[in-house]
Write a protein that holds these residues in place. Structure first.
Motif, PDB file in Angstrom:
ATOM      1  N   VAL A  84      50.555  51.985  29.777  1.00 53.03           N
ATOM      2  CA  VAL A  84      51.985  51.844  29.488  1.00 53.03           C
ATOM      3  C   VAL A  84      52.243  52.280  28.055  1.00 53.03           C
ATOM      4  N   ASP A  85      53.136  53.237  27.874  1.00 55.06           N
ATOM      5  CA  ASP A  85      53.463  53.750  26.546  1.00 55.06           C
ATOM      6  C   ASP A  85      54.858  53.264  26.167  1.00 55.06           C
ATOM      7  N   ALA A  86      54.923  52.062  25.560  1.00 56.57           N
ATOM      8  CA  ALA A  86      56.220  51.472  25.195  1.00 56.57           C
ATOM      9  C   ALA A  86      56.118  50.714  23.883  1.00 56.57           C
ATOM     10  N   PRO A  87      55.715  51.395  22.792  1.00 57.16           N
ATOM     11  CA  PRO A  87      55.546  50.685  21.517  1.00 57.16           C
ATOM     12  C   PRO A  87      56.829  50.117  20.940  1.00 57.16           C
ATOM     13  N   LEU A  88      57.940  50.851  21.078  1.00 53.08           N
ATOM     14  CA  LEU A  88      59.199  50.353  20.528  1.00 53.08           C
ATOM     15  C   LEU A  88      59.729  49.165  21.323  1.00 53.08           C
ATOM     16  N   THR A  89      59.519  49.189  22.637  1.00 50.45           N
ATOM     17  CA  THR A  89      59.980  48.077  23.474  1.00 50.45           C
ATOM     18  C   THR A  89      59.271  46.790  23.101  1.00 50.45           C
ATOM     19  N   GLN A  90      57.991  46.868  22.769  1.00 50.56           N
ATOM     20  CA  GLN A  90      57.237  45.672  22.401  1.00 50.56           C
ATOM     21  C   GLN A  90      57.773  45.058  21.108  1.00 50.56           C
ATOM     22  N   PHE A 108      60.852  45.407  19.993  1.00 52.04           N
ATOM     23  CA  PHE A 108      62.274  45.100  20.113  1.00 52.04           C
ATOM     24  C   PHE A 108      62.521  43.601  20.259  1.00 52.04           C
ATOM     25  N   PHE A 109      61.730  42.939  21.092  1.00 53.74           N
ATOM     26  CA  PHE A 109      61.978  41.527  21.366  1.00 53.74           C
ATOM     27  C   PHE A 109      61.715  40.650  20.133  1.00 53.74           C
ATOM     28  N   ALA A 110      60.730  41.046  19.307  1.00 52.36           N
ATOM     29  CA  ALA A 110      60.477  40.283  18.080  1.00 52.36           C
ATOM     30  C   ALA A 110      61.672  40.357  17.143  1.00 52.36           C
ATOM     31  N   TYR A 111      62.190  41.568  16.950  1.00 46.39           N
ATOM     32  CA  TYR A 111      63.378  41.718  16.103  1.00 46.39           C
ATOM     33  C   TYR A 111      64.579  40.980  16.705  1.00 46.39           C
ATOM     34  N   LEU A 112      64.718  41.029  18.027  1.00 48.92           N
ATOM     35  CA  LEU A 112      65.851  40.378  18.681  1.00 48.92           C
ATOM     36  C   LEU A 112      65.826  38.873  18.472  1.00 48.92           C
ATOM     37  N   GLU A 137      69.416  36.081   3.799  1.00 47.55           N
ATOM     38  CA  GLU A 137      70.078  37.372   4.014  1.00 47.55           C
ATOM     39  C   GLU A 137      69.059  38.454   4.391  1.00 47.55           C
ATOM     40  N   VAL A 138      67.927  38.464   3.688  1.00 42.93           N
ATOM     41  CA  VAL A 138      66.921  39.499   3.958  1.00 42.93           C
ATOM     42  C   VAL A 138      66.337  39.353   5.352  1.00 42.93           C
ATOM     43  N   VAL A 139      65.971  38.108   5.715  1.00 39.85           N
ATOM     44  CA  VAL A 139      65.368  37.893   7.041  1.00 39.85           C
ATOM     45  C   VAL A 139      66.381  38.157   8.143  1.00 39.85           C
ATOM     46  N   ALA A 140      67.601  37.724   7.920  1.00 40.31           N
ATOM     47  CA  ALA A 140      68.629  37.951   8.929  1.00 40.31           C
ATOM     48  C   ALA A 140      68.856  39.428   9.173  1.00 40.31           C
ATOM     49  N   MET A 141      68.791  40.220   8.126  1.00 45.71           N
ATOM     50  CA  MET A 141      69.053  41.641   8.252  1.00 45.71           C
ATOM     51  C   MET A 141      67.842  42.428   8.723  1.00 45.71           C
ATOM     52  N   LEU A 142      66.686  41.975   8.423  1.00 47.46           N
ATOM     53  CA  LEU A 142      65.474  42.724   8.771  1.00 47.46           C
ATOM     54  C   LEU A 142      64.654  42.097   9.896  1.00 47.46           C
ATOM     55  N   GLY A 143      64.874  40.833  10.165  1.00 50.37           N
ATOM     56  CA  GLY A 143      64.107  40.170  11.212  1.00 50.37           C
ATOM     57  C   GLY A 143      62.649  40.000  10.850  1.00 50.37           C
ATOM     58  N   GLN A 144      62.404  39.630   9.608  1.00 47.41           N
ATOM     59  CA  GLN A 144      61.026  39.493   9.152  1.00 47.41           C
ATOM     60  C   GLN A 144      60.713  38.020   8.885  1.00 47.41           C
ATOM     61  N   PHE A 145      60.106  37.371   9.837  1.00 50.51           N
ATOM     62  CA  PHE A 145      59.812  35.954   9.701  1.00 50.51           C
ATOM     63  C   PHE A 145      58.650  35.691   8.751  1.00 50.51           C
TER      64      PHE A 145
END
Length: 257
Positions: free
Chosen positions: A40-46, A48-52, A192-200
Motif C-alpha cells: 500500500v502506497d499511502a504515506p500522506l494518508t497515514q 493526515f489523521f495525526a494532523y487531523l 498557537e503553534v501547536v494548533a496551527m501545525l498539529g505538533q504535539f
C-alpha cells in the motif's frame, strides 16, 4: 523530604511519558512498515489523521481565546508544507528500507537542527555538544554500512540505501520545521503553534526538556528492533547494534552540556 519526593515522582512521570511516546512511535513505525510491506502506497494518508486529531484538539482552544494570530498565517502554511513533506519522505522510506534503519536515521534531525540554529537563531554550542553530535554522525554512518552489508533476500523490493536517502532528506525537512517551531514558540506561545501545525511533540518538550526527550525517543529504536526480530522474524546485522550504542553515547555527551 516532601519536595524531594515530589521531584522524584515528577521525574518518574516524565520518564513514563517519554517511554509512552517512544512506544507509540515504535507502534507507528511498525504500522507504516506493515502497510508498506503489504504494497500500500499511502504515506500522506497515514500522516493526515495525526494532523487531523491534533488540529481538532487545539484549534477549538485557539478559537476560544479570540486572539489574532501573532505570526502571519503564511508562516504556518510554509512550515506545515515542509513538515508534511518530511513525513511523506520518512513514511515513503519504509517501502525501501528496514524499520530499524528508518527509526535510527531519524536522529539526523538533531544534527541539522544544530546547524540551522547556529546560523539562523544564533545559538552557540560547546565543544562537548559538537563532540556528541559528531559521535552521532559516526553511529549513523554505521547504519548505512549495515544496510550495505545486509541485502534483504526475503523481499527483493527493498532498496535500503534509497530508503536511507529518503529518511535523511525527510530529516532535513523536520529540522527546518523544528527550527521554525522554536522561533514560533519564542515569539508567541505553544497553543498557537501547536494548533496551527498539529505538533504535539512540543508539549513533552516543555515538560521534560531536550535531554530526556532525545533519550526517550532513542529507546523507540529498541522497540522496533524487537518488532523486526519477533514479528518479521528477520536477522539484524551486528553493525546496527554498534550504531545504536554509538548514537546513544553521542546523545548522552550532547545532552550533558
Amino acid at each position: 523530604m516532601e519536595i524531594k519526593m515530589k521531584d522524584a515522582w515528577g521525574l518518574l512521570l516524565v520518564v513514563l511519558l517519554g517511554q509512552l511516546v517512544a512506544f507509540s512511535m515504535a507502534v507507528a513505525s511498525f504500522a507504516s512498515s506493515l502497510i508498506a510491506n503489504l504494497g500500500v502506497d499511502a504515506p500522506l494518508t497515514q500522516s493526515f489523521f495525526a494532523y487531523l486529531l491534533l488540529t481538532l484538539a487545539y484549534v477549538p482552544i485557539l478559537f476560544c481565546r479570540r486572539q489574532k494570530l501573532r505570526i502571519p498565517w503564511f508562516w504556518y502554511l510554509a512550515l506545515s508544507l515542509i513538515d508534511v513533506q518530511g513525513n511523506y519522505l520518512v513514511v515513503k522510506a519504509y517501502q525501501y528500507s528496514y524499520i530499524t534503519s528508518v527509526t535510527l536515521l531519524d536522529c539526523w534531525t538533531v544534527l541539522w537542527v544544530i546547524l540551522l540554529t547556529w546560523y539562523a537563531l544564533g545559538t552557540r554550542y560547546s565543544f562537548w555538544q559538537f563532540l556528541g553530535a559528531g559521535t552521532c554522525v559516526a553511529g549513523l554512518s554505521l547504519v548505512l554500512l549495515s544496510d550495505v552489508k545486509s541485502p534483504d533476500e526475503q523481499d527483493p523490493r527493498k532498496i535500503p540505501l534509497l530508503g536511507d536517502a529518503l529518511v535523511i532528506a525527510g530529516t532535513v525537512c523536520y529540522a527546518l520545521s523544528t527550527v521554525g517551531q522554536e522561533y514560533g514558540v519564542k515569539t508567541t506561545d505553544r497553543i498557537e503553534v501547536v494548533a496551527m501545525l498539529g505538533q504535539f511533540g512540543l508539549l513533552l518538550l516543555q515538560m521534560s526538556g531536550a535531554t530526556l526527550f532525545n533519550l526517550s525517543l532513542l529507546t523507540s529504536d529498541m522497540w522496533v528492533v524487537a518488532i523486526r526480530v519477533f514479528v518479521y522474524q528477520q536477522q539484524i546485522n551486528w553493525l546496527y547494534y554498534l550504531a545504536f550504542v554509538v548514537v546513544a553515547i553521542g546523545l548522552v555527551i550532547y545532552s550533558l552540556k
